[in-house]
Enzyme design. Structure first.
Site, mmCIF file in Angstrom:
data_model
loop_
_atom_site.group_PDB
_atom_site.id
_atom_site.type_symbol
_atom_site.label_atom_id
_atom_site.label_comp_id
_atom_site.label_asym_id
_atom_site.label_seq_id
_atom_site.Cartn_x
_atom_site.Cartn_y
_atom_site.Cartn_z
ATOM 1 N N LYS A 29 0.825 -1.210 0.000
ATOM 2 C CA LYS A 29 0.000 0.000 0.000
ATOM 3 C C LYS A 29 0.861 1.262 0.000
ATOM 4 C CE LYS A 29 -3.951 1.843 2.600
ATOM 5 N NZ LYS A 29 -4.679 1.707 3.867
ATOM 6 N N GLN A 81 4.755 9.186 7.621
ATOM 7 C CA GLN A 81 3.887 10.127 6.907
ATOM 8 C C GLN A 81 4.374 11.569 7.092
ATOM 9 O OE1 GLN A 81 -0.159 9.487 8.124
ATOM 10 N NE2 GLN A 81 -0.280 7.462 7.201
ATOM 11 N N ASP A 89 1.230 -0.946 12.240
ATOM 12 C CA ASP A 89 -0.043 -1.395 11.655
ATOM 13 C C ASP A 89 -0.344 -2.857 11.968
ATOM 14 O OD1 ASP A 89 -0.795 1.011 10.497
ATOM 15 O OD2 ASP A 89 0.334 0.619 8.666
ATOM 16 N N LYS A 145 -4.993 6.143 14.617
ATOM 17 C CA LYS A 145 -5.116 5.437 13.344
ATOM 18 C C LYS A 145 -6.558 5.568 12.839
ATOM 19 C CE LYS A 145 -0.966 3.905 12.448
ATOM 20 N NZ LYS A 145 -0.308 4.178 11.146
#
Length: 452
Positions: free
Chosen positions: A28, A175, A326, A353
């Protein structure tokens, strides 16, 4: 599938041994970046193995809205990029659905442009904090208009000439690091990011692959200093995306938990910043054989043979959290079937999240008969190796909170529990792993949608 649509409950039941060989959809993180960098580069980019989940497609649509031409050609995606510094102002708000990675990275990419751009998302994404990305953009001169608490919708207006910054990332977040570097692409001079704890490094590797003038230095304490020279040229590339390790985690743990299982998962990304779960499971006694290791597009790739294993509880090193943040929901499920307690610390990032993932996991475990303790930044799970009493005989449903990883993790739990495990909604699994149900049933898992 829209997140406002009717929920689609699902159930998983005790299964016989899983068997077969599967290929997991593309990673992803790399898929998002492939659309973004391909859309920004000069010339043509060709992508195979792209994850065609909703999150990634929404990133592609955003790049199209800013001038990139993207089309599907057989099994490949072909992108004609705008050229660095040449994105166009979007005519309408950019809707990222549930894609936290997509929206945060694109804010960085677009924020330093001298035009107005607005970012929106679904109900789940609109609750997530964006300040960690917006604060460094403000330092670069970007005007920010956001909802209370720096949440979506967010409108950005770049300055005439953005200012390069030297930014020390205050939390372990790929991120945030990536958003600052992407903002630096359209900023004159050198943008510097200091990363005290290494996180996934796909942005650095891919920018270098596209031709950006980017360097990385690591000091004796492991602190990384990343420098990017702005306003350089990016050139289109050919990209083959390996399988997503976060998605791999679900069939992998299922095979460990279901007696008699023996499966092979091919073409898995083995970037060292992404293998924390595999390392932890091996420490718990998991029989995971790493086969056919190779390099593909600058990334480590391998095949994994996974067999049913007797697991033991461990204390997961806190410093490992960034490499597997994750994967904690599915690790918690593995811990349910381990002998003794598994202690997981450093989990504060799970609070922000797709849901408050830490509370969602703890609540789901308790509903299904597991003894666990949840703290502000930790989770302790006391396992039952035989699975006796686990699941919910009364038909109680786990609340997924529109979180795809919560949904998949608890479906895996049901495959080895005495009673079935039900979840309130499987619809959002399509955001990251549209093939999940079909892939799992193909291996022999008893997982199915619940007729309403």
């Amino acid at each position: 599938m829209l997140h406002g649509s009717a929920p689609r409950p699902a159930t998983a039941r005790k299964s016989a041994g899983l068997a077969g060989s599967v290929r997991i959809p593309g990673d992803k993180s790399i898929s998002h970046r492939s659309f973004m960098f391909g859309g920004l580069a000069s010339g043509e980019t060709r992508i195979t193995g792209l994850l065609e989940g909703e999150d990634v497609i929404n990133t592609g649509r955003a790049m199209q809205a800013m001038g990139a031409r993207i089309r599907k050609d057989g099994a490949q995606w072909v992108i004609d990029g705008t050229g660095n510094g040449a994105l166009l102002a979007p005519d309408a708000p950019l809707d990222f659905g549930n894609a936290g990675t997509g929206v945060r990275l694109t804010m960085g990419l677009v924020g330093t442009y001298d035009f107005r751009s607005t970012f929106t998302g679904d109900a789940s994404l609109s609750k997530r904090p964006m300040g960690r990305v917006l604060n460094p953009l403000r330092e670069m001169g970007v005007q920010v208009s956001a909802s209370e608490g720096d949440r979506l919708p967010v409108t950005l207006r770049g300055p005439g000439t953005p200012s390069p910054i030297r930014y020390r990332v205050p939390m372990a977040s790929a991120q945030v690091k990536s958003a600052v570097l992407l903002a630096g692409l359209n900023t004159p001079g050198v943008t510097t990011v200091i990363e005290p704890v290494m996180t996934r490094d796909h942005t650095e590797k891919m920018l270098q692959g596209f031709g950006a003038a980017l360097s990385v230095e690591t000091d004796g304490d492991g602190v990384r200093t990343i420098r990017l020279e702005g306003r350089g040229k990016l050139k289109g590339q050919v990209i083959d995306i390996p399988g997503d390790p976060s998605s791999t985690a679900f069939p992998l743990v299922a095979a460990l938990l279901v007696p008699g299982s023996d499966i092979t998962i091919v073409n898995v990304l083995m970037n060292p910043t992404r293998t924390g779960l595999i390392l932890t499971l091996q420490e718990m006694g998991a029989n995971i054989e790493v086969l056919n290791t190779r390099l593909a597009g600058g990334e480590d790739v391998a095949d994994l043979r996974v067999r049913h294993s007797e697991l033991k509880g461990v204390t997961v090193p806190e410093e490992r959290a960034p490499s597997m943040i994750d994967e904690y929901p599915i690790l918690a499920v593995a811990a349910c079937f381990a002998e003794g307690a598994t202690i997981m610390k450093g989990l504060e990032e799970l609070r922000v999240k797709e849901s408050d993932r830490l509370s969602a996991v703890a609540d789901g475990l308790k509903l299904n008969g597991i003894d666990c303790d949840e703290g502000e930044d930790f989770l302790v799970v006391r396992g039952r190796p035989d699975g006796k009493g686990l699941g919910n005989a009364a038909g109680g449903r786990v609340s997924t909170h529109l979180d795809h990883r919560i949904a998949m993790s608890f479906l895996v739990m049901g495959l080895a529990s005495e009673h079935a495990v039900m979840i309130d909604d499987a619809a959002m699994i399509a955001t990251s792993f549209p093939e999940f149900m079909q892939l799992m049933t193909g291996l022999g898992a008893k997982v199915e949608a619940v007729p309403e």
